[in-house]
Design an enzyme around this catalytic site. Structure first.
Site, PDB file in Angstrom:
ATOM      1  N   ASP A   4       0.876  -1.142  -0.097  1.00 52.24           N
ATOM      2  CA  ASP A   4       0.111   0.091  -0.029  1.00 52.24           C
ATOM      3  C   ASP A   4       0.868   1.363   0.059  1.00 52.24           C
ATOM      4  O   ASP A   4       1.491   1.558   0.996  1.00 52.24           O
ATOM      5  CB  ASP A   4      -0.935  -0.166   1.123  1.00 52.24           C
ATOM      6  CG  ASP A   4      -1.727  -1.096   1.230  1.00 52.24           C
ATOM      7  OD1 ASP A   4      -1.135  -2.285   1.307  1.00 52.24           O
ATOM      8  OD2 ASP A   4      -2.741  -1.073   1.608  1.00 52.24           O
ATOM      9  N   GLU A  35      -4.509   1.747  -3.507  1.00 53.62           N
ATOM     10  CA  GLU A  35      -5.939   2.433  -3.059  1.00 53.62           C
ATOM     11  C   GLU A  35      -5.544   3.460  -2.331  1.00 53.62           C
ATOM     12  O   GLU A  35      -6.432   4.216  -1.966  1.00 53.62           O
ATOM     13  CB  GLU A  35      -6.487   1.094  -2.507  1.00 53.62           C
ATOM     14  CG  GLU A  35      -5.785   0.651  -1.152  1.00 53.62           C
ATOM     15  CD  GLU A  35      -6.981   0.504  -0.095  1.00 53.62           C
ATOM     16  OE1 GLU A  35      -8.104   0.402  -0.239  1.00 53.62           O
ATOM     17  OE2 GLU A  35      -6.691   0.257   1.001  1.00 53.62           O
ATOM     18  N   ASN A  36      -4.210   3.825  -1.614  1.00 54.68           N
ATOM     19  CA  ASN A  36      -4.021   4.836  -0.864  1.00 54.68           C
ATOM     20  C   ASN A  36      -3.144   6.051  -1.500  1.00 54.68           C
ATOM     21  O   ASN A  36      -2.574   6.606  -0.589  1.00 54.68           O
ATOM     22  CB  ASN A  36      -3.164   4.140   0.571  1.00 54.68           C
ATOM     23  CG  ASN A  36      -3.943   3.255   1.286  1.00 54.68           C
ATOM     24  OD1 ASN A  36      -3.613   2.210   1.507  1.00 54.68           O
ATOM     25  ND2 ASN A  36      -5.411   3.414   1.334  1.00 54.68           N
ATOM     26  N   ASN A  63     -10.136  -1.494  -0.448  1.00 59.25           N
ATOM     27  CA  ASN A  63     -11.524  -1.205   0.030  1.00 59.25           C
ATOM     28  C   ASN A  63     -11.586   0.502  -0.059  1.00 59.25           C
ATOM     29  O   ASN A  63     -12.885   0.903  -0.277  1.00 59.25           O
ATOM     30  CB  ASN A  63     -11.791  -1.354   1.815  1.00 59.25           C
ATOM     31  CG  ASN A  63     -10.598  -0.916   2.281  1.00 59.25           C
ATOM     32  OD1 ASN A  63      -9.234  -1.172   2.224  1.00 59.25           O
ATOM     33  ND2 ASN A  63     -10.617  -0.012   3.384  1.00 59.25           N
ATOM     34  N   HIS A  64     -10.427   1.167  -0.633  1.00 57.23           N
ATOM     35  CA  HIS A  64     -10.571   2.662  -0.917  1.00 57.23           C
ATOM     36  C   HIS A  64     -10.808   2.760  -2.427  1.00 57.23           C
ATOM     37  O   HIS A  64     -10.458   3.886  -2.833  1.00 57.23           O
ATOM     38  CB  HIS A  64      -9.390   3.333  -0.212  1.00 57.23           C
ATOM     39  CG  HIS A  64      -9.434   3.390   1.359  1.00 57.23           C
ATOM     40  ND1 HIS A  64     -10.424   4.183   1.916  1.00 57.23           N
ATOM     41  CD2 HIS A  64      -8.730   2.786   2.276  1.00 57.23           C
ATOM     42  CE1 HIS A  64     -10.372   4.048   3.196  1.00 57.23           C
ATOM     43  NE2 HIS A  64      -9.306   3.179   3.390  1.00 57.23           N
ATOM     44  N   HIS A 153      -6.361  -8.422  -0.531  1.00 56.60           N
ATOM     45  CA  HIS A 153      -6.526  -7.273   0.478  1.00 56.60           C
ATOM     46  C   HIS A 153      -7.370  -7.543   1.592  1.00 56.60           C
ATOM     47  O   HIS A 153      -8.789  -7.619   1.520  1.00 56.60           O
ATOM     48  CB  HIS A 153      -7.235  -6.194  -0.289  1.00 56.60           C
ATOM     49  CG  HIS A 153      -6.732  -4.753   0.275  1.00 56.60           C
ATOM     50  ND1 HIS A 153      -5.402  -4.095   0.070  1.00 56.60           N
ATOM     51  CD2 HIS A 153      -7.717  -3.718   0.931  1.00 56.60           C
ATOM     52  CE1 HIS A 153      -5.712  -2.832   0.578  1.00 56.60           C
ATOM     53  NE2 HIS A 153      -6.912  -2.708   1.008  1.00 56.60           N
ATOM     54  N   HIS A 178      -3.454  -4.527   2.956  1.00 58.71           N
ATOM     55  CA  HIS A 178      -4.171  -3.936   3.713  1.00 58.71           C
ATOM     56  C   HIS A 178      -4.011  -3.422   5.068  1.00 58.71           C
ATOM     57  O   HIS A 178      -4.329  -2.359   5.516  1.00 58.71           O
ATOM     58  CB  HIS A 178      -5.533  -4.778   3.779  1.00 58.71           C
ATOM     59  CG  HIS A 178      -6.491  -4.071   4.649  1.00 58.71           C
ATOM     60  ND1 HIS A 178      -7.062  -2.848   4.298  1.00 58.71           N
ATOM     61  CD2 HIS A 178      -7.518  -4.423   5.668  1.00 58.71           C
ATOM     62  CE1 HIS A 178      -8.219  -2.594   4.832  1.00 58.71           C
ATOM     63  NE2 HIS A 178      -8.403  -3.501   5.894  1.00 58.71           N
ATOM     64  N   HIS A 180      -1.330  -2.627   6.230  1.00 56.29           N
ATOM     65  CA  HIS A 180      -0.009  -1.525   6.282  1.00 56.29           C
ATOM     66  C   HIS A 180       1.099  -1.907   7.325  1.00 56.29           C
ATOM     67  O   HIS A 180       1.882  -0.983   8.010  1.00 56.29           O
ATOM     68  CB  HIS A 180      -0.599  -0.131   6.956  1.00 56.29           C
ATOM     69  CG  HIS A 180      -1.507   0.485   5.913  1.00 56.29           C
ATOM     70  ND1 HIS A 180      -1.721   1.906   5.705  1.00 56.29           N
ATOM     71  CD2 HIS A 180      -2.138  -0.140   4.711  1.00 56.29           C
ATOM     72  CE1 HIS A 180      -2.497   2.120   4.545  1.00 56.29           C
ATOM     73  NE2 HIS A 180      -2.859   0.961   4.195  1.00 56.29           N
TER      74      HIS A 180
END
Length: 274
Positions: A4, A35-36, A63-64, A153, A178, A180
């Site tokens: 991520d 995603e981040n 999820n983001h 994830h 996911h 981190h």
């Protein structure tokens, strides 16, 4: 694959080190979980272009994925943004996209799945996708030209590890994302699947999973205080997973956890390949 990549700080270290890796280690294909990328929440067209220029070949999500509306435009214009195949109500995500490497005469299939445990949204059961597509991916790998990798994830280590064993000898690599938080359980199974429960975050570790620790602590101690998240900036780490794939079997020969810790602008050197 880099885990991520979070905000401006994560992008900065990734853009510096990806070209070094590709050149010095003769890497054919680089993926990142994206995603981040945009302030910790989603991806924008500008950031997509920025990361492509640094040498990223494909982006997986989580999820983001829809936190920035640009994601729909990027999907329309480019085939290298991979959304989880078990999203609900999103057409066109149910197939693992293919990426061709003409100089190797190989095709890479990317599986990207969301776990179900402790997620705010409900997703289709990832094991349903894996069960449905298992014979399909077995035939792809045995055909001699396809390499299959997966970004799972998920919050739960058990979900990621169970999926790795279910597709043991099919996947060249299963890389968890996911949390981190990097794990140190990298392994290569007897059947040739490289596996890491969570690759970790590429971004600021003087933080709480990438976010300003003072703000996060305030929210934990006094939940009534509503503070927006703010990406931290200091103690940059790059976390990744390097996989060596056999051209004969399309499965892995070796795998290496990568951690470049405490990187600053004066010290961009690759510091640790385990």
């Amino acid at each position: 694959m880099l885990g991520d990549v979070l905000g401006r700080a994560g992008r900065k270290i990734a853009k510096k080190i990806i070209p070094q890796f590709k050149q010095s280690l003769d890497i054919d294909f680089v993926t990142i979980n994206g995603e981040n990328l945009a302030g910790g929440f989603g991806i924008t067209s500008k950031i997509y272009d920025e990361m492509k220029l640094s040498g990223v070949d494909a982006f997986t999500m989580g999820n983001h994925w829809r936190d920035k509306s640009d994601v729909h435009l990027i999907r329309q214009q480019h085939k290298d943004l991979v959304l989880p195949q078990n999203l609900n109500g999103i057409s066109g995500v149910e197939y693992a996209p293919e990426f061709h490497l003409p100089h190797r005469n190989k095709t890479i299939n990317i599986i990207n799945l969301m776990g179900n445990f402790a997620m705010k949204e409900e997703y289709k059961n990832p094991f349903e996708f894996l069960q449905k597509e298992k014979e399909h991916f077995i035939s792809k790998v045995k055909s001699g030209s396809n390499i299959v990798i997966a970004d799972i994830h998920a919050e739960a280590s058990s979900e990621k590890q169970a999926m790795a064993w279910y597709y043991d000898g099919i996947l060249a690599a299963l890389i968890g994302t996911h949390t981190h938080t990097p794990t140190s359980d990298e392994r290569l199974t007897e059947n040739g699947t490289a596996f890491l429960t969570d690759v970790g975050m590429t971004g600021p570790y003087d933080s709480v999973i990438g976010m300003n620790k003072t703000r996060v602590l305030t929210k934990f101690i006094n939940p009534s205080v509503k503070l927006p998240h703010e990406v931290a900036e200091n103690d940059l780490w790059l976390c990744g997973f390097l996989v060596e794939v056999s051209p004969q079997t399309n499965l892995s020969l070796a795998c290496h956890r990568i951690q470049c810790r405490g990187v600053d602008e004066e010290n961009w050197l690759i510091s640790s390949i385990v």
